[in-house]
Scaffold this motif. Structure first.
Motif, PDB file in Angstrom:
ATOM      1  N   ASN A  18       4.925  -0.303   9.150  1.00 43.46           N
ATOM      2  CA  ASN A  18       3.503  -0.270   9.494  1.00 43.46           C
ATOM      3  C   ASN A  18       2.761  -1.463   8.894  1.00 43.46           C
ATOM      4  O   ASN A  18       1.948  -2.121   9.548  1.00 43.46           O
ATOM      5  CB  ASN A  18       2.970   1.058   8.932  1.00 43.46           C
ATOM      6  N   GLN A  19       3.061  -1.768   7.624  1.00 42.33           N
ATOM      7  CA  GLN A  19       2.337  -2.843   6.940  1.00 42.33           C
ATOM      8  C   GLN A  19       2.748  -4.219   7.419  1.00 42.33           C
ATOM      9  O   GLN A  19       1.944  -5.147   7.423  1.00 42.33           O
ATOM     10  CB  GLN A  19       2.534  -2.722   5.419  1.00 42.33           C
ATOM     11  N   VAL A  20       4.029  -4.370   7.792  1.00 45.02           N
ATOM     12  CA  VAL A  20       4.451  -5.671   8.320  1.00 45.02           C
ATOM     13  C   VAL A  20       3.912  -5.841   9.741  1.00 45.02           C
ATOM     14  O   VAL A  20       3.430  -6.910  10.124  1.00 45.02           O
ATOM     15  CB  VAL A  20       5.991  -5.805   8.292  1.00 45.02           C
ATOM     16  N   TYR A  74       1.232   3.780   3.341  1.00 44.80           N
ATOM     17  CA  TYR A  74       1.712   3.420   4.683  1.00 44.80           C
ATOM     18  C   TYR A  74       3.168   2.963   4.618  1.00 44.80           C
ATOM     19  O   TYR A  74       3.604   2.404   3.612  1.00 44.80           O
ATOM     20  CB  TYR A  74       0.855   2.303   5.271  1.00 44.80           C
ATOM     21  N   GLU A 121       1.254  -4.699  10.912  1.00 46.30           N
ATOM     22  CA  GLU A 121      -0.193  -4.897  10.889  1.00 46.30           C
ATOM     23  C   GLU A 121      -0.574  -6.370  11.006  1.00 46.30           C
ATOM     24  O   GLU A 121      -1.501  -6.729  11.734  1.00 46.30           O
ATOM     25  CB  GLU A 121      -0.764  -4.319   9.587  1.00 46.30           C
ATOM     26  N   VAL A 122       0.163  -7.222  10.304  1.00 43.98           N
ATOM     27  CA  VAL A 122      -0.186  -8.639  10.322  1.00 43.98           C
ATOM     28  C   VAL A 122       0.105  -9.244  11.702  1.00 43.98           C
ATOM     29  O   VAL A 122      -0.649 -10.077  12.208  1.00 43.98           O
ATOM     30  CB  VAL A 122       0.517  -9.397   9.162  1.00 43.98           C
ATOM     31  N   ASN A 153       0.847  -1.196   0.000  1.00 42.42           N
ATOM     32  CA  ASN A 153       0.000   0.000   0.000  1.00 42.42           C
ATOM     33  C   ASN A 153       0.885   1.250   0.000  1.00 42.42           C
ATOM     34  O   ASN A 153       1.697   1.437   0.908  1.00 42.42           O
ATOM     35  CB  ASN A 153      -0.893  -0.023   1.237  1.00 42.42           C
ATOM     36  N   MET A 200       6.270 -10.054   5.539  1.00 47.11           N
ATOM     37  CA  MET A 200       4.869 -10.046   5.985  1.00 47.11           C
ATOM     38  C   MET A 200       4.328 -11.462   6.056  1.00 47.11           C
ATOM     39  O   MET A 200       3.621 -11.833   6.990  1.00 47.11           O
ATOM     40  CB  MET A 200       4.006  -9.235   5.013  1.00 47.11           C
TER      41      MET A 200
END
Lengths: 330, 329
Positions: B112-114, B108, B116-117, B105, B168
């Protein structure tokens, strides 16, 4: 790295402000010349209203208003005033233009701010719901509703709402900003204004709502098919979070541009709504100034709205960089 | 189902919902052993990607399972999305996609994206999650992990982004990693690095990998077993070395013959060959083998009877004309 980014942001704002100053001056000159093309002047309008006036009286009025000087002189005087931020005097109202505008500005800001905010929230929620149910009943209802609102003239919606809610049902007043006889203060006054605000805000918001809903729906449909949404699903993220966190922020970028443009037309945009609901705002003031050939006042309002447009555009561009990190200000 | 089998797909059939004659999968079965790599190969449209999406419970809208089971670590998985499946995805099954440039994305940061999971599946604080993310970045070989966590995706190269996607997918120590063409969009040199990274993670974490690809060279290097798919069916499955040295199905042989090999041709060796004809469409209902119209060995029975998979030696093959005698000892 952040410090460098901040410095370049400030440089960017400075550059844009310098551009803006020239833009506003250009707009002012064009406005001035365009208004000269309109037939009649303030003296004629006054005389017309009085019903009778001899040539000598008209001459003296024109001399008093400075209308007897050459076009170039008038333009020079006008620009000089603009540069020194002196908005001049309205002979019509016998007040300084600045005071006149400041007197009306809060009403317009309240009306426009409330309606755009309402339309934004509604448009985002409706657009997201429509996009997540694309092709199914909720999407159909929302899309048809948005199309209808978009196609119907706001003044007609306003009049119909007056007929229904004010005349037939008697829920809300037909116009004005507050109860003239009440003399309410404090919280009661706030409630009173909100009560008067309801119909004008809805009328104005419906139009924006239609545009925003369609934009958000289209943006969401595009983003929801992108690979990173699939990746987010593969991470086990809930559909709600995917829609509002992952997709929406990418989908609202085009919306931002349109909202910026709408905010830019804040001052003049509500002429019809303000007229229907006798809302004491800038739009009405501008309309009256036009009919009365009060060109000084009209020009002041136009200059002020061009300043508004320029500031709104600058804010939108700055917001872009905040929302979308791939945008770098240069 | 053997004890060390992690994922077992049995006789999976998928169709287009409003068009039942459009059958995308026509009975696909395979097992994935814990800690091992199964490669699924086949040409575009043979159903290998949709099989992986079915395992993830991410079938595109409009596709339905008409028969079969997917069993993961003892429990049945639905092929469509639901709340229980969402808990498994990202936690126990990770997935790496083909397009690293589009997989993140843009608004972000990658950290942040890693994170998140991890935050979705585990009950830990943001600060702890960040520590885990930085450690993961180091493991997947991203440079300067302390700073790169706060970068946005557009500042990373394709190979770096694929490393982020892998981070991720591995963040919650999954049992199974599905890699759908993980290196197709990358430079050749980067491809080797990414595959080495995946194999390294497998050795360290014991994660099983389903590798979906049409790159046979890649398969030969990294897979333990290979399943070959053709037009919605599995036609052959064997241990990698066996499949490459003694392919039994005519389609597998055609595929291998169509793989370019560097160096000069040997005396008598054929030039690069192709498989004549076209893949049948998903709506086309053939009475017999789906490869028969293109098969050099096709006989009468091939056009009349669908060949069921059978074991010849240690190879499972779905062909009427392959006999024991062709299999090596």
């Amino acid at each position: 790295m952040t410090a460098r980014r901040h410095r370049s942001t400030f440089r960017y704002i400075g550059k844009r402000l310098i551009h803006a100053a020239f833009t506003i001056l250009g707009i002012a000159v064009i406005n001035f010349l365009l208004l000269q093309l309109a037939p009649g002047d303030a003296a004629e309008a006054l005389a017309g209203e009085a019903g009778t006036a001899d040539a000598e009286y008209m001459e003296s009025l024109r001399r008093q208003f400075g209308l007897d000087r050459s076009l170039i002189e008038q333009l020079g005087a006008f620009l000089l005033r603009i540069v020194t931020l002196d908005f001049g005097w309205s002979f019509r109202h016998g007040m300084s233009n600045w005071d006149l505008i400041m007197d009306r500005l809060p009403a317009t800001l309240l009306l426009m701010g409330a309606s755009i905010l309402l339309a934004l929230i509604g448009g985002i929620v409706m657009g997201v719901i429509a996009a997540r149910n694309v092709g199914r009943l909720p999407d159909r209802l929302i899309s048809v509703g948005a199309l209808l609102l978009y196609a119907t003239p706001p003044f007609w919606i306003g009049l119909m709402m007056i007929v229904l809610f004010s005349v037939k049902l008697g829920w809300v007043p037909t116009g004005g900003m507050y109860d003239v006889i009440g003399g309410k203060t404090g919280f009661a006054h706030v409630l009173d204004v909100m009560w008067h605000l309801a119909l004008p805000v809805l009328t104005q918001a419906f139009f924006y709502l239609a545009i925003y809903t369609r934009l958000v729906r289209a943006g969401m449909l595009e983003v929801l098919n992108l690979e990173y949404i699939r990746v987010a699903r593969a991470k086990g993220i809930s559909e709600n979070r995917i829609a509002y966190r992952h997709a929406l922020r990418n989908a609202v970028l085009p919306l931002l541009t349109v909202v910026g443009a709408n905010i830019g037309t804040f001052l003049g945009g509500a002429v019809l709504t303000e007229s229907i609901f006798s809302w004491p705002g800038i739009g009405r003031l501008m309309f009256d100034a036009m009919m009365q050939r009060d060109l000084n006042l009209l020009l002041s309002i136009l200059v002020l709205s061009s300043i508004f447009v320029v500031i709104a555009n600058l804010l939108v561009d700055l917001l872009y960089a905040v929302i979308n990190p791939t945008v770098e200000l240069k | 189902m053997a004890k060390d089998t992690l994922l077992s797909v049995e006789d999976l059939h998928l169709s287009v919902s409003h068009m039942p004659e459009a059958r995308i999968l026509r009975g696909v079965s395979f097992d994935v052993t814990r800690g091992k790599t199964l490669a699924i190969v086949g040409e575009s449209g043979c159903g290998k990607s949709v099989t992986s999406l079915a395992v993830m419970g991410l079938l595109p809208e409009g596709l339905t399972k008409t028969a079969g089971h997917i069993r993961f670590d003892g429990t049945d998985l639905p092929v469509t999305d639901n709340e229980a499946m969402r808990k498994i995805r990202g936690d126990r099954i990770g997935m790496v996609f083909q397009e690293p440039m589009a997989a993140l994305n843009p608004v972000y940061t990658i950290g942040n994206q890693v994170a998140e999971v991890i935050l979705e599946h585990e009950n830990i604080s943001r600060a702890e999650a960040r520590e885990r993310v930085i450690a993961l970045m180091r493991e997947v070989g991203l440079p300067d992990p302390d700073h790169i966590v706060d970068e946005y995706p557009h500042r990373l190269s394709g190979g770096q982004r694929q490393r982020v996607v892998i981070a991720m997918a591995l963040a919650c120590n999954p049992d199974l990693l599905i890699a759908d063409e993980p290196t197709t969009a990358l430079d050749v040199t980067v491809q080797a690095q990414i595959m080495r990274l995946l194999k390294g993670a497998q050795a360290e974490l014991g994660v099983a990998i389903v590798l979906i690809t049409h790159n046979l060279g890649l398969v030969a290097q990294v897979a333990d077993r290979v399943a070959v798919m053709y037009a919605g069916r599995k036609v052959e499955e064997a241990e990698t070395r066996r499949l490459f040295s003694a392919p039994l199905h005519p389609y597998t042989r055609g595929l291998l013959a169509a793989t370019p090999r560097p160096g000069r041709r040997q005396e008598g060796e054929l030039p690069l060959s192709e498989i004549p004809g076209m893949v049948p469409s998903i709506t086309e209902d053939l009475r017999g083998c789906r490869f028969a119209p293109r098969c050099p060995l096709a006989s009468d029975i091939c056009h009349r009877v669908i060949p069921e998979p059978r074991m010849i030696g240690a190879t499972s093959v779905a062909c009427h004309n392959t006999t024991e005698t062709e299999a090596p000892a």
